[in-house]
Design an enzyme around this catalytic site. Structure first.
Site, PDB file in Angstrom:
ATOM      1  CG  ASP A 109      -1.589   1.299   1.451  1.00 57.05           C
ATOM      2  OD1 ASP A 109      -2.279   1.625   0.781  1.00 57.05           O
ATOM      3  OD2 ASP A 109      -1.473   1.893   2.583  1.00 57.05           O
ATOM      4  CG  ASP A 138      -1.287   7.593  -0.112  1.00 52.42           C
ATOM      5  OD1 ASP A 138      -0.094   7.887  -0.380  1.00 52.42           O
ATOM      6  OD2 ASP A 138      -2.202   7.942  -0.384  1.00 52.42           O
TER       7      ASP A 138
HETATM    8 MG   LIG Z   1      -2.815   3.226   3.414  1.00 53.91          MG
END
Ligand SMILES: [Mg+2]
Ligand SMILES: [Zn+2]
Length: 193
Positions: free
Chosen positions: A10, A12
């Site tokens: 992932d 962010d």
């Molecule tokens: Mg995230």
């Protein structure tokens, strides 16, 4: 060639700082040990693949051009530190916000596993031998849907999710790690075990 293992990452809150919508390349900052984590994957021959929901596009907060520039900054910051991503896969959609074509019920917005499936098909990856690392329950669900292992990191939203909301998780993580580097070490260890 046999399919390769991957660590799906992932963006962010996992690879980069969670700062809300990243609407300018200068808002994107790597977390402290992220470049080291990617270098570790590069050295181990494990594909490093970013899978990220960016509904800011659908919501009209930033354009696909800005998103491309932000991801180019990610690649450049990693390259400066000798680290290389094998792919970046993005869902720009949202089921109810904004306007078509981005407002749609898609199969790629996590927790749906479309980004993982697309990456596996394009890059020749072995999903069952792979691991996804993220800071939200939706990341864990996407991993479970394709039979990959999942690691929750305590960066980004991870600490709060794990400390206060874990009873409501639709899917338990296979492992909980302090950060991406710890998660990668776990994934690589599992692979050679
Ligand atoms: Mg995230
Ligand atoms: Zn999508």
């Amino acid at each position: 060639m046999a399919p390769r293992a991957a660590v799906f990452i992932d963006r962010d809150g996992t690879l980069t700082e969670e700062v809300g919508y990243v609407n300018h390349p200068r808002r994107l900052r790597l977390l402290p040990r992220s470049a080291q984590a990617i270098r570790r994957l590069n050295a181990a021959g494990v594909a490093a693949v970013v899978v990220t929901n960016q509904s800011g596009v659908a919501r009209g907060y930033f354009s696909e051009e800005v998103l491309t520039a932000v991801n180019a900054s990610l690649v450049a910051q990693l390259k400066d530190e000798g680290a290389h991503l094998d792919g970046i896969y993005v869902c720009p959609h949202h089921p109810t916000e904004g306007a078509p074509p981005y407002r749609m019920i898609c199969d790629c917005r996590k927790p749906s596993p479309g980004l993982l499936r697309r990456a596996a098909s394009e890059l020749g990856l072995d999903l069952a031998g792979s691991t996804l690392v993220g800071d939200k329950p939706s990341d864990l669900v996407a991993a479970g849907a394709v039979g990959a292992r999942s690691v929750l990191v305590l960066t980004g939203y991870g600490l709060g999710e794990w400390e206060f909301r874990r009873d409501a998780f639709p899917q338990r993580p296979d492992h909980v790690a302090q950060d991406l580097l710890d998660a990668v070490e776990w994934a690589i260890g599992r692979r050679s075990a």
